[in-house]
Design an enzyme around this catalytic site. Structure first.
Site, PDB file in Angstrom:
ATOM      1  N   HIS A 175       0.827  -1.203   0.000  1.00 25.92           N
ATOM      2  CA  HIS A 175       0.000   0.000   0.000  1.00 25.92           C
ATOM      3  C   HIS A 175       0.865   1.259   0.000  1.00 25.92           C
ATOM      4  CE1 HIS A 175      -4.072  -1.342   0.095  1.00 25.92           C
ATOM      5  NE2 HIS A 175      -3.951  -2.042   1.209  1.00 25.92           N
TER       6      HIS A 175
ATOM      7  N   CYS B 122       0.681   2.050  -5.703  1.00 26.54           N
ATOM      8  CA  CYS B 122      -0.200   2.950  -6.444  1.00 26.54           C
ATOM      9  C   CYS B 122       0.384   4.355  -6.532  1.00 26.54           C
ATOM     10  CB  CYS B 122      -1.572   3.023  -5.772  1.00 26.54           C
ATOM     11  SG  CYS B 122      -2.484   1.480  -5.826  1.00 26.54           S
TER      12      CYS B 122
ATOM     13  N   ARG C 171       0.433   2.780 -11.495  1.00 28.29           N
ATOM     14  CA  ARG C 171       1.398   2.065 -10.674  1.00 28.29           C
ATOM     15  C   ARG C 171       2.772   2.714 -10.770  1.00 28.29           C
ATOM     16  NH1 ARG C 171      -2.648   0.705  -9.175  1.00 28.29           N
ATOM     17  NH2 ARG C 171      -3.579  -1.374  -8.997  1.00 28.29           N
TER      18      ARG C 171
END
Length: 272
Positions: free
Chosen positions: A176, A250, A259
């Site tokens: 994340h 991300c 990405r």
């Protein structure tokens, strides 16, 4: 002549009172909604980070205790062997990233799934520790990139179908960028030559950051193939087999539209 006093009808008074009550009720509703939204933001941006980070650190300590002798983060392995890491003549893409898991979704990579210890990690099981000294990161690596089972716990997830640490091919990971521990929030700060270490029960693998792809499509599965190379931006990646590490998250922050990719190459390994 005397002026006549204005006459206020009861119907007008009732309308005014009703209007005040409606405005007051709407104001209370807006304040309540604002408070609820603020609490949701605090929960998402602070509480999930706190919970996930604490859980991830507990898992790191559990792995260290299980293995007995934790390695020093970013330390130079002794008696290390260096593989032939297939650096190629591809166009240079050393540009630095600018700007999750990520809400990263699973990509199908080429190459077999085999552990250097010949044991296949269980699904969502933490089995390695990733350390990146430049950004102060030390986080568990688990099998799979499921959000509920892996990424939302603050772990880094290993893409199924990509290689394991130290194997020829591509050891590809997702994490994340924001919320849920956000382990990969600052990987855009990594530069060529930065050290990355992966510890397992059997060995310690040292990788060196080599290239960065600041932005590509979320569907660009070329970046995690055995020989990683972007299919969206072909100037970024490799052409020859080697021992690669891929970190994906991300970008931009607080979105999952694109990405960010960081590649490294294996430089040394040593058994525990």
């Amino acid at each position: 002549m005397r002026a006549r006093a204005p006459v206020v009808r009861h119907r007008t008074l009732r309308r005014r009172a009703l209007r005040r009550r409606v405005l007051w009720s709407c104001g209370e509703l807006l304040v309540t909604l604002g408070t609820v939204l603020a609490l949701l933001v605090v929960h998402q941006l602070w509480w999930t980070n706190r919970q996930a980070e604490q859980g991830a650190q507990r898992e790191v300590r559990a792995l260290e205790q299980e293995w007995g002798n934790p390695a020093s983060p970013g330390g130079s392995p002794e008696s290390a062997s260096t593989p032939n890491s297939g650096s190629d003549s591809a166009d240079s893409s050393d540009s630095s990233g600018s700007g999750e898991s990520s809400g990263a979704t699973g990509w199908d990579g080429a190459g077999g799934l085999a552990n250097s210890s010949s044991a296949t990690p269980g699904w969502s099981q933490a089995y390695a520790i990733l350390s990146i000294p430049r950004i102060g990161l030390r986080v568990p690596v688990a099998e799979g990139v499921s959000k509920p089972a892996v990424l939302n716990k603050g772990y880094v997830g290993h893409y199924p179908g990509t290689q394991q640490p130290g194997q020829a091919g591509n050891f590809a990971l997702a994490g994340h960028r924001n919320t849920h521990g956000e382990p990969f929030r600052y990987i855009n700060r990594l530069r060529r030559g930065d050290a990355v270490q992966v510890e397992t029960a059997d060995a310690v693998y040292s990788y060196t950051v080599d290239r960065t792809l600041p932005q590509t499509s979320a569907r660009d599965d070329g970046v995690i193939r055995s020989v990683p190379r972007s299919i969206v931006r072909p100037a970024h990646g490799y052409r020859a087999p080697g021992y690669y590490l891929t970190l994906t998250t991300c970008t931009p922050e607080y979105t999952s539209r694109y990405r960010l990719v960081v590649w490294g190459m294996l430089t040394s390994m040593r058994p525990r």
